[in-house]
Design a protein around this motif. Structure first.
Motif, PDB file in Angstrom:
ATOM      1  N   SER A   8       0.803  -1.324   0.012  1.00  0.00           N
ATOM      2  CA  SER A   8      -0.039   0.090   0.222  1.00  0.00           C
ATOM      3  C   SER A   8       0.826   1.251   0.095  1.00  0.00           C
ATOM      4  O   SER A   8       1.972   1.226   0.399  1.00  0.00           O
ATOM      5  N   ILE A   9       0.257   2.272  -0.425  1.00  0.00           N
ATOM      6  CA  ILE A   9       1.165   3.570  -0.751  1.00  0.00           C
ATOM      7  C   ILE A   9       1.104   4.291   0.487  1.00  0.00           C
ATOM      8  O   ILE A   9      -0.066   4.535   1.059  1.00  0.00           O
ATOM      9  N   ALA A  10       1.919   4.666   1.052  1.00  0.00           N
ATOM     10  CA  ALA A  10       2.048   5.599   2.355  1.00  0.00           C
ATOM     11  C   ALA A  10       2.043   7.241   2.120  1.00  0.00           C
ATOM     12  O   ALA A  10       1.539   7.677   2.962  1.00  0.00           O
ATOM     13  N   ALA A  11       2.377   7.505   1.025  1.00  0.00           N
ATOM     14  CA  ALA A  11       2.374   9.108   0.749  1.00  0.00           C
ATOM     15  C   ALA A  11       2.291   8.996  -0.605  1.00  0.00           C
ATOM     16  O   ALA A  11       2.896   8.394  -1.549  1.00  0.00           O
ATOM     17  N   TYR A  12       1.823  10.110  -1.129  1.00  0.00           N
ATOM     18  CA  TYR A  12       1.934  10.389  -2.752  1.00  0.00           C
ATOM     19  C   TYR A  12       3.340  10.237  -3.209  1.00  0.00           C
ATOM     20  O   TYR A  12       4.196  10.960  -2.791  1.00  0.00           O
ATOM     21  N   PRO A  13       3.406   9.487  -4.508  1.00  0.00           N
ATOM     22  CA  PRO A  13       4.820   9.483  -5.005  1.00  0.00           C
ATOM     23  C   PRO A  13       5.317  10.988  -5.720  1.00  0.00           C
ATOM     24  O   PRO A  13       4.317  11.538  -6.241  1.00  0.00           O
TER      25      PRO A  13
END
Length: 479
Positions: A8-13
């Motif tokens: 899962s993505i923890a912060a916008y890339p």
């Protein structure tokens, strides 16, 4: 396509002009930071092995963000492949958060010399170190620098009671000042233009209840950009040339991706056949990316451009791995490279003919096809498909089941594409992350993952897809 990372993505890339990507993923119970240099992926290590949240990336490959330090406190940092991680903090044993970095390596965020004290905005550079920007007159509350440009302007917010925010800006000549000239109940900043313009969102009044985008300039002050045909609107991104991307909301719950320019004003960008779309990123050439519902109500990643309209990125891929679904396009650079979330994790999409003729790194993996839940002792059947785009061949594939066991998978490959399958029975209930790693004959490995819940009351659905959904605040909302 390049698989950047599972989970899962923890912060916008973030993506820079060279197509390098900085991002944070949640895996194994922690958020880890990563940097893709155009060929390889490196982990951004944190002192003590704590969480790492990436927040900014410049064209020199410098990454800014926040890491958990050895004292268990948040610590702003700047990282580069050559210099490693450099902590950014004030005196004492306080906290700091890094939120943005300029092309010149200047970082802004918030710090406190006392772990329990109020936050203050800062400016940091390797030459001058940490600089306290002070509080805006009339706004004596904790403040944070959130965005900045290369000309030296920093914009941020002052926060009351951890909720109400008011927009502020700092320059060397003028210091920190409040920039909400409209008397908003609340306002927040999102982006800064090349010439010192600030865009963001405001709440006119608590009775009104709807966000409204604004553009601030030193000459005109804060200008409300309106809500188009909707009851609310908001900014998610802005290019240095003042092309704004975001969304428009309607009283019946519909949302529409939005674009705003000085010459064209505000326009809706449509959908892919469903009710909702939201724009998340924009580049200097007028390309806008985001997510939109299709006619079946499923979320799909899109790219939009004036004259050609909205395009589902799932139909634009030259050779997609089996089962892959692109769900949300989150960032785009001026060369048209796009970072998107998918059911196989975070991926990078690069235009053919760019970045070395469209060469890829390793195999391209689709999602792990497996049930989302099983009962203890029941065989979980799992399968994965991949594309060997450069026809190097496959050296090995391994399955790690998340319970301490693993195995090599059965592999079939022909014509530059392949599949692999395996099965496993879990002995006891729990939530387990399956990790699949495919290694080509040149030794380049690609990894995807899938989470399975093992329960005595499982409602099993064979053939389900793994889903690397966005673990970000506000996804269910408009932002």
């Amino acid at each position: 396509m390049i698989n950047l990372g599972p989970g899962s993505i923890a912060a916008y890339p973030r993506i820079n002009a060279a197509g390098q990507v900085a991002f944070s993923m949640v895996s194994g119970g922690r958020a880890a930071g990563f940097f893709f240099d155009g060929a390889d992926i490196k982990e951004i290590g944190a002192p003590g092995g704590g969480n790492v949240y990436v927040a900014g990336l410049n064209d020199a490959g410098q990454v800014a963000g926040t890491a958990l330090n050895t004292h268990g406190l948040e610590n702003a940092f700047v990282w580069s492949a050559g210099g490693g991680m450099v902590g950014i903090h004030g005196a004492g044993n306080g906290r700091s958060h890094g939120l943005a970095i300029s092309k010149r390596g200047v970082v802004t965020g918030a710090f406190s010399n006392d772990p329990d004290g109020p936050a203050r905005p800062f400016r940091w550079s390797a030459a001058s170190g940490m600089e306290d920007l002070g509080l805006a007159p009339g706004l004596p509350w904790p403040s944070t620098g959130r965005v900045l440009n290369d000309a030296g302007l920093i914009a941020g917010v002052a926060t009351i009671d951890d909720e109400q925010t008011h927009a502020i800006a700092w320059t060397r000549a003028g210091g920190t000042v409040a920039i909400d000239t409209l008397g908003s109940a609340e306002s927040e900043v999102v982006a800064v233009g090349a010439n010192g313009e600030v865009s963001g969102n405001r709440l006119a009044s608590y009775e009104d209840g709807g966000d409204r985008p604004f553009l601030w300039t030193r000459a005109a002050g804060m200008v409300d950009l309106g809500t188009g045909r909707g009851s609310s609107a908001w900014v998610n991104a802005m290019s240095p040339g003042l092309h704004i991307a975001g969304g428009i909301g309607y009283p019946d719950g519909r949302q529409r991706a939005m674009s705003w320019t000085r010459h064209g004003g505000m326009r809706e960008l449509g959908t892919l056949g469903g009710r909702t779309s939201v724009a998340r990123g924009v580049n200097g050439k007028g390309q806008v990316v985001g997510f939109a519902e299709n006619g079946a109500g499923a979320m799909r990643a899109f790219v939009w451009r004036a004259g050609s309209g909205m395009l589902d990125l799932n139909g634009a891929m030259r050779r997609a791995p089996p089962g892959l679904v692109l769900e949300h396009a989150m960032a785009i650079n001026d060369s048209g490279a796009i970072v998107a979330s998918s059911n196989a994790g975070l991926v990078l999409l690069r235009p053919d003919g760019g970045y070395g003729g469209g060469q890829v790194r390793g195999h391209l993996l689709g999602p792990v096809m497996a049930a989302a839940s099983v009962r203890p002792g029941e065989q979980l059947q799992a399968k994965i498909g991949f594309v060997d785009d450069d026809h190097t061949g496959t050296r090995s594939i391994s399955w790690s089941w998340g319970d301490g066991s693993g195995q090599a998978g059965k592999l079939r490959e022909a014509g530059g594409a392949g599949t692999a399958s395996a099965s496993h029975a879990y002995a006891s209930p729990g939530s387990f992350e399956i990790i699949v790693r495919v290694v080509d004959r040149d030794g380049r490995g690609t990894t995807v993952s899938h989470r399975v819940d093992v329960t005595d009351s499982a409602d099993n659905k064979p053939g389900g897809e793994s889903a690397s959904r966005l673990a970000l605040p506000g996804l269910g909302r408009t932002r």
